[in-house]
Design an enzyme around this catalytic site. Structure first.
Site, mmCIF file in Angstrom:
data_model
loop_
_atom_site.group_PDB
_atom_site.id
_atom_site.type_symbol
_atom_site.label_atom_id
_atom_site.label_comp_id
_atom_site.label_asym_id
_atom_site.label_seq_id
_atom_site.Cartn_x
_atom_site.Cartn_y
_atom_site.Cartn_z
ATOM 1 N N CYS A 105 0.813 -1.224 0.000
ATOM 2 C CA CYS A 105 0.000 0.000 0.000
ATOM 3 C C CYS A 105 0.844 1.270 0.000
ATOM 4 O O CYS A 105 0.648 2.167 -0.825
ATOM 5 C CB CYS A 105 -0.976 -0.014 1.180
ATOM 6 S SG CYS A 105 -0.225 0.038 2.826
ATOM 7 N N HIS A 147 -2.812 0.991 6.789
ATOM 8 C CA HIS A 147 -3.173 0.964 5.360
ATOM 9 C C HIS A 147 -3.357 2.376 4.831
ATOM 10 O O HIS A 147 -3.881 3.253 5.524
ATOM 11 C CB HIS A 147 -4.442 0.158 5.133
ATOM 12 C CG HIS A 147 -4.716 -0.079 3.681
ATOM 13 N ND1 HIS A 147 -3.859 -0.790 2.863
ATOM 14 C CD2 HIS A 147 -5.731 0.335 2.870
ATOM 15 C CE1 HIS A 147 -4.343 -0.825 1.638
ATOM 16 N NE2 HIS A 147 -5.469 -0.145 1.603
ATOM 17 N N HIS A 201 -5.836 1.933 -4.430
ATOM 18 C CA HIS A 201 -4.861 1.394 -3.470
ATOM 19 C C HIS A 201 -4.426 -0.008 -3.839
ATOM 20 O O HIS A 201 -4.972 -0.633 -4.757
ATOM 21 C CB HIS A 201 -5.469 1.412 -2.058
ATOM 22 C CG HIS A 201 -6.633 0.458 -1.880
ATOM 23 N ND1 HIS A 201 -6.962 -0.107 -0.671
ATOM 24 C CD2 HIS A 201 -7.553 -0.027 -2.766
ATOM 25 C CE1 HIS A 201 -8.021 -0.889 -0.809
ATOM 26 N NE2 HIS A 201 -8.403 -0.861 -2.059
#
Length: 257
Positions: free
Chosen positions: A172, A220, A232
Site C-alpha cells: 500500500c 493501510h 490502493h
C-alpha cells in the site's frame, strides 16, 4: 583493523625504547668524558636525538590512534544498542502480525462454504475491475496531487506484494510512495510515516490525489480518487484497484504540497 594498527605502532615504539635502553641511559656529559672517541660519540648523540624525535612522533601517532579507536568503539556500541532496540521492535511487531493472522484465520474458518464462495467471488470480481469507475468531477487540490493520482492509475492491475515499491508489484505505501515520486515528492516508506508527511484533513475536505489512511493503527494507505473511491494496493492476493472507502475504517486524509 584499528586495533591492529595501534598494536603495530606500539611494537615500533617498544623497539625504539629497547634500543635506547641498551645505549646505557647515563648522563651525556659523563659519556662524552669517558668516550675514547669524542667525534664518534657526538655522531651517536646526533643519531640519538633523531631517534628521540622519531619516538616522540610515534607517541603522537599512538595517542591519535587511541582517541580514534575509542571514538569508533563508542559509535559501534551505540549502533549495536540501536540494532538491539530495532530487533526488539521488529520481534514485537512480528508477534502482533502473527496474532492478527491467527484471528483472521479463525474468522475465515468460521465461515460457511457458501459464505467462503461468495467472498472469493467478490474478491475475484474486485481484482478484475480495473476499469475506471465513476470518480465524479472533483478537481485535485494541486498539480502534485493530480500527477500522483495519474501515476498510480497507470499501475492498476499490478499484484500486491508486502514490502514492494514497484514496478512489478506494490504494497500500500509502496504504491503511494511510487505515485508521489513521479510527481516530484519523496514520501517516507511506511503508511504511519506518510501519515505525517503533509497536512491532515477530514473526509469532507478530500480531493483527488490526497492520501487516505485507514484502520486505527494506520497500517493501510491509498490515494483518494474521487466520489468516495480510493485507489490502493489492498493486501496479499489482490491487485492495485479502485475500491469504495466505505469498505474500510477511514481515519483521516493527508494533503501533500
Amino acid at each position: 583493523r584499528g586495533q591492529q594498527e595501534l598494536n603495530t605502532l606500539r611494537q615500533g615504539l617498544g623497539s625504539l625504547a629497547s634500543a635506547q635502553y641498551r645505549s646505557g641511559g647515563i648522563d651525556p656529559s659523563l659519556a662524552l668524558f669517558l668516550s675514547s672517541n669524542p667525534d664518534d660519540f657526538l655522531d651517536k648523540a646526533s643519531s640519538l636525538d633523531q631517534l628521540s624525535a622519531t619516538q616522540a612522533e610515534a607517541l603522537t601517532k599512538i595517542q591519535g590512534k587511541q582517541r580514534t579507536l575509542a571514538q569508533q568503539r563508542k559509535e559501534a556500541q551505540d549502533k549495536l544498542k540501536d540494532l538491539a532496540d530495532t530487533s526488539k521492535v521488529l520481534d514485537d511487531k512480528k508477534k502482533e502480525v502473527q496474532g492478527k493472522l491467527g484471528d483472521a484465520q479463525k474468522l475465515l474458518n468460521s465461515l460457511t462454504a457458501q459464505e467462503k464462495a461468495a467472498l472469493a467471488s467478490d474478491e475475484s470480481r474486485a481484482n478484475r475491475s480495473t476499469e475506471r469507475p465513476n470518480l465524479g468531477k472533483d478537481v485535485p487540490a494541486s498539480q502534485v496531487g493530480a500527477a500522483a493520482l495519474a501515476a498510480a492509475q497507470t499501475q492498476l492491475g499490478k499484484p500486491y506484494s508486502y514490502g514492494a515499491t514497484g514496478m512489478a508489484t506494490f504494497d500500500c505505501s509502496g504504491l503511494t510512495g511510487y505515485a508521489y515520486r513521479q510527481a516530484g515528492v519523496n514520501l517516507p516508506r511506511t503508511s504511519q510515516e506518510q501519515a505525517n508527511a503533509g497536512t491532515r484533513i477530514g473526509r469532507s475536505e478530500l480531493k483527488p490525489g490526497d492520501l487516505v489512511l485507514f484502520f486505527g493503527d494506520l497500517h493501510h494507505i491509498g490515494l483518494y480518487a474521487g466520489n468516495n473511491m480510493v485507489l490502493h494496493a489492498p493486501r496479499t492476493g489482490t491487485v492495485v484497484r479502485y475500491e469504495s472507502m466505505d469498505n474500510m475504517p477511514f481515519q483521516f486524509g493527508v494533503r501533500i504540497g
